[in-house]
Structures are given as C-alpha cells and as structure tokens.
Design a protein around this motif. Sequence first.
Motif, PDB file in Angstrom:
ATOM      1  N   ASN A  55       0.810  -1.223   0.000  1.00  0.00           N
ATOM      2  CA  ASN A  55       0.000   0.000   0.000  1.00  0.00           C
ATOM      3  C   ASN A  55       0.846   1.277   0.000  1.00  0.00           C
ATOM      4  O   ASN A  55       0.450   2.295   0.554  1.00  0.00           O
ATOM      5  CB  ASN A  55      -0.983   0.019   1.181  1.00  0.00           C
ATOM      6  CG  ASN A  55      -1.958  -1.128   1.101  1.00  0.00           C
ATOM      7  OD1 ASN A  55      -2.350  -1.539   0.014  1.00  0.00           O
ATOM      8  ND2 ASN A  55      -2.329  -1.662   2.239  1.00  0.00           N
ATOM      9  N   SER A  56       2.029   1.190  -0.584  1.00  0.00           N
ATOM     10  CA  SER A  56       2.842   2.400  -0.750  1.00  0.00           C
ATOM     11  C   SER A  56       3.047   2.630  -2.253  1.00  0.00           C
ATOM     12  O   SER A  56       2.688   1.813  -3.083  1.00  0.00           O
ATOM     13  CB  SER A  56       4.189   2.255  -0.041  1.00  0.00           C
ATOM     14  OG  SER A  56       4.994   1.319  -0.725  1.00  0.00           O
ATOM     15  N   ARG A  57       3.636   3.771  -2.569  1.00  0.00           N
ATOM     16  CA  ARG A  57       3.886   4.085  -3.983  1.00  0.00           C
ATOM     17  C   ARG A  57       4.856   3.111  -4.615  1.00  0.00           C
ATOM     18  O   ARG A  57       4.848   2.909  -5.820  1.00  0.00           O
ATOM     19  CB  ARG A  57       4.482   5.494  -4.109  1.00  0.00           C
ATOM     20  CG  ARG A  57       3.568   6.598  -3.712  1.00  0.00           C
ATOM     21  CD  ARG A  57       4.221   7.939  -3.897  1.00  0.00           C
ATOM     22  NE  ARG A  57       5.676   7.839  -3.695  1.00  0.00           N
ATOM     23  CZ  ARG A  57       6.533   8.833  -3.834  1.00  0.00           C
ATOM     24  NH1 ARG A  57       6.099  10.015  -4.184  1.00  0.00           N
ATOM     25  NH2 ARG A  57       7.801   8.667  -3.620  1.00  0.00           N
ATOM     26  N   THR A  58       5.736   2.513  -3.833  1.00  0.00           N
ATOM     27  CA  THR A  58       6.787   1.649  -4.378  1.00  0.00           C
ATOM     28  C   THR A  58       6.452   0.158  -4.293  1.00  0.00           C
ATOM     29  O   THR A  58       7.325  -0.677  -4.491  1.00  0.00           O
ATOM     30  CB  THR A  58       8.108   1.921  -3.639  1.00  0.00           C
ATOM     31  OG1 THR A  58       7.898   1.720  -2.239  1.00  0.00           O
ATOM     32  CG2 THR A  58       8.609   3.317  -3.910  1.00  0.00           C
ATOM     33  N   GLN A  59       5.209  -0.179  -4.026  1.00  0.00           N
ATOM     34  CA  GLN A  59       4.819  -1.583  -3.906  1.00  0.00           C
ATOM     35  C   GLN A  59       5.107  -2.347  -5.195  1.00  0.00           C
ATOM     36  O   GLN A  59       5.682  -3.426  -5.163  1.00  0.00           O
ATOM     37  CB  GLN A  59       3.343  -1.696  -3.558  1.00  0.00           C
ATOM     38  CG  GLN A  59       2.858  -3.130  -3.475  1.00  0.00           C
ATOM     39  CD  GLN A  59       1.379  -3.214  -3.147  1.00  0.00           C
ATOM     40  OE1 GLN A  59       0.709  -2.210  -2.986  1.00  0.00           O
ATOM     41  NE2 GLN A  59       0.874  -4.431  -3.055  1.00  0.00           N
ATOM     42  N   ARG A  60       4.748  -1.788  -6.322  1.00  0.00           N
ATOM     43  CA  ARG A  60       4.979  -2.464  -7.604  1.00  0.00           C
ATOM     44  C   ARG A  60       6.466  -2.616  -7.890  1.00  0.00           C
ATOM     45  O   ARG A  60       6.920  -3.668  -8.342  1.00  0.00           O
ATOM     46  CB  ARG A  60       4.291  -1.694  -8.729  1.00  0.00           C
ATOM     47  CG  ARG A  60       4.476  -2.326 -10.095  1.00  0.00           C
ATOM     48  CD  ARG A  60       3.568  -1.664 -11.133  1.00  0.00           C
ATOM     49  NE  ARG A  60       3.944  -1.982 -12.474  1.00  0.00           N
ATOM     50  CZ  ARG A  60       3.709  -3.145 -13.081  1.00  0.00           C
ATOM     51  NH1 ARG A  60       3.101  -4.112 -12.421  1.00  0.00           N
ATOM     52  NH2 ARG A  60       4.073  -3.354 -14.313  1.00  0.00           N
ATOM     53  N   LEU A  61       7.242  -1.594  -7.576  1.00  0.00           N
ATOM     54  CA  LEU A  61       8.689  -1.666  -7.786  1.00  0.00           C
ATOM     55  C   LEU A  61       9.319  -2.743  -6.896  1.00  0.00           C
ATOM     56  O   LEU A  61      10.219  -3.470  -7.335  1.00  0.00           O
ATOM     57  CB  LEU A  61       9.324  -0.298  -7.510  1.00  0.00           C
ATOM     58  CG  LEU A  61      10.815  -0.178  -7.749  1.00  0.00           C
ATOM     59  CD1 LEU A  61      11.139  -0.460  -9.205  1.00  0.00           C
ATOM     60  CD2 LEU A  61      11.294   1.193  -7.341  1.00  0.00           C
ATOM     61  N   ALA A  62       8.841  -2.850  -5.669  1.00  0.00           N
ATOM     62  CA  ALA A  62       9.358  -3.894  -4.775  1.00  0.00           C
ATOM     63  C   ALA A  62       9.039  -5.278  -5.318  1.00  0.00           C
ATOM     64  O   ALA A  62       9.866  -6.193  -5.245  1.00  0.00           O
ATOM     65  CB  ALA A  62       8.776  -3.719  -3.374  1.00  0.00           C
ATOM     66  N   THR A  67      11.149 -10.413  -7.679  1.00  0.00           N
ATOM     67  CA  THR A  67      11.005 -11.572  -8.561  1.00  0.00           C
ATOM     68  C   THR A  67      12.350 -12.103  -9.065  1.00  0.00           C
ATOM     69  O   THR A  67      12.623 -13.302  -8.926  1.00  0.00           O
ATOM     70  CB  THR A  67      10.059 -11.236  -9.730  1.00  0.00           C
ATOM     71  OG1 THR A  67       8.800 -10.836  -9.176  1.00  0.00           O
ATOM     72  CG2 THR A  67       9.865 -12.421 -10.641  1.00  0.00           C
ATOM     73  N   PRO A  68      13.241 -11.264  -9.618  1.00  0.00           N
ATOM     74  CA  PRO A  68      14.550 -11.819 -10.005  1.00  0.00           C
ATOM     75  C   PRO A  68      15.373 -12.279  -8.807  1.00  0.00           C
ATOM     76  O   PRO A  68      16.187 -13.184  -8.925  1.00  0.00           O
ATOM     77  CB  PRO A  68      15.253 -10.673 -10.732  1.00  0.00           C
ATOM     78  CG  PRO A  68      14.325  -9.547 -10.791  1.00  0.00           C
ATOM     79  CD  PRO A  68      13.089  -9.892 -10.042  1.00  0.00           C
ATOM     80  N   GLY A  69      15.131 -11.657  -7.645  1.00  0.00           N
ATOM     81  CA  GLY A  69      15.828 -12.103  -6.435  1.00  0.00           C
ATOM     82  C   GLY A  69      15.443 -13.525  -6.063  1.00  0.00           C
ATOM     83  O   GLY A  69      16.297 -14.334  -5.686  1.00  0.00           O
ATOM     84  N   TYR A  70      14.145 -13.831  -6.166  1.00  0.00           N
ATOM     85  CA  TYR A  70      13.687 -15.201  -5.892  1.00  0.00           C
ATOM     86  C   TYR A  70      14.300 -16.182  -6.890  1.00  0.00           C
ATOM     87  O   TYR A  70      14.801 -17.245  -6.505  1.00  0.00           O
ATOM     88  CB  TYR A  70      12.167 -15.304  -5.996  1.00  0.00           C
ATOM     89  CG  TYR A  70      11.391 -14.488  -4.988  1.00  0.00           C
ATOM     90  CD1 TYR A  70      11.852 -14.288  -3.702  1.00  0.00           C
ATOM     91  CD2 TYR A  70      10.173 -13.928  -5.332  1.00  0.00           C
ATOM     92  CE1 TYR A  70      11.123 -13.546  -2.787  1.00  0.00           C
ATOM     93  CE2 TYR A  70       9.439 -13.186  -4.420  1.00  0.00           C
ATOM     94  CZ  TYR A  70       9.923 -13.008  -3.150  1.00  0.00           C
ATOM     95  OH  TYR A  70       9.199 -12.282  -2.253  1.00  0.00           O
ATOM     96  N   LEU A  71      14.252 -15.837  -8.153  1.00  0.00           N
ATOM     97  CA  LEU A  71      14.792 -16.719  -9.188  1.00  0.00           C
ATOM     98  C   LEU A  71      16.298 -16.918  -9.039  1.00  0.00           C
ATOM     99  O   LEU A  71      16.807 -18.029  -9.186  1.00  0.00           O
ATOM    100  CB  LEU A  71      14.461 -16.171 -10.580  1.00  0.00           C
ATOM    101  CG  LEU A  71      12.981 -16.155 -10.952  1.00  0.00           C
ATOM    102  CD1 LEU A  71      12.776 -15.424 -12.275  1.00  0.00           C
ATOM    103  CD2 LEU A  71      12.437 -17.560 -11.015  1.00  0.00           C
TER     104      LEU A  71
END
Length: 101
Positions: A55-62, A67-71
């Motif tokens: 619920n912050s402005r950077t939620q999508r960026l996070a 995703t690449p971090g998980y992979l």
Amino acid sequence: MSEPPVVLAARTAEDTLDGAASWASTGWAVGHVCVIIGLIFVPLGWAALRNHLVNSRTQRLAYIAATPGYLGSALSISYYGAEVYGLGAIGHEPLPTATPP
C-alpha cells in the motif's frame, strides 16, 4: 601477533590429489551448505521488504525487484547443491582408500 585464521576448506591446485582431497573434505561441504542457508534468507528478506511496502507508492517496484531475487536464489541454491554432492563424489574418486559419502 595474532593467530592465523582457521581454514575449513583449503584451496589447492584442482588437478592434484591435494585438490581432490580438498573437494572431498568436510570443510568444502560445510562451506557450501552455509552458502545455501544464506541464500535461503535472501528471498525472505525480499519478502519482508515487499510486505513492508504494501500500500505504498513503491509496492509495484518492490514486487518487480523481488522476482529476479527469488529466481536468482533458487538457481544459485541448485548450483551449490549440485557442487556440494558432485564435487565431493569426484574428489573421493582418485584418493586412495576412497569411500564416497
């Protein structure tokens, strides 16, 4: 003077019997298992950051960054797992009185 650091898995020339012995050592396996454990914590950190930014402005960026971090962690864990068991078995082969783990 201080004492020299303890070396769990000594680095030696990989084309010698000493190199094979270092691959077959317990220190080699312990070192790689420690890396695997550390790589398990990386996605947990990404998830915590993502949850913190809900619920912050950077939620999508996070989400995009996580995703690449998980992979990357998943691929690295499988690489280190294969190296622990594969190089351990290869290291035991040329040693006299070798018994695979």
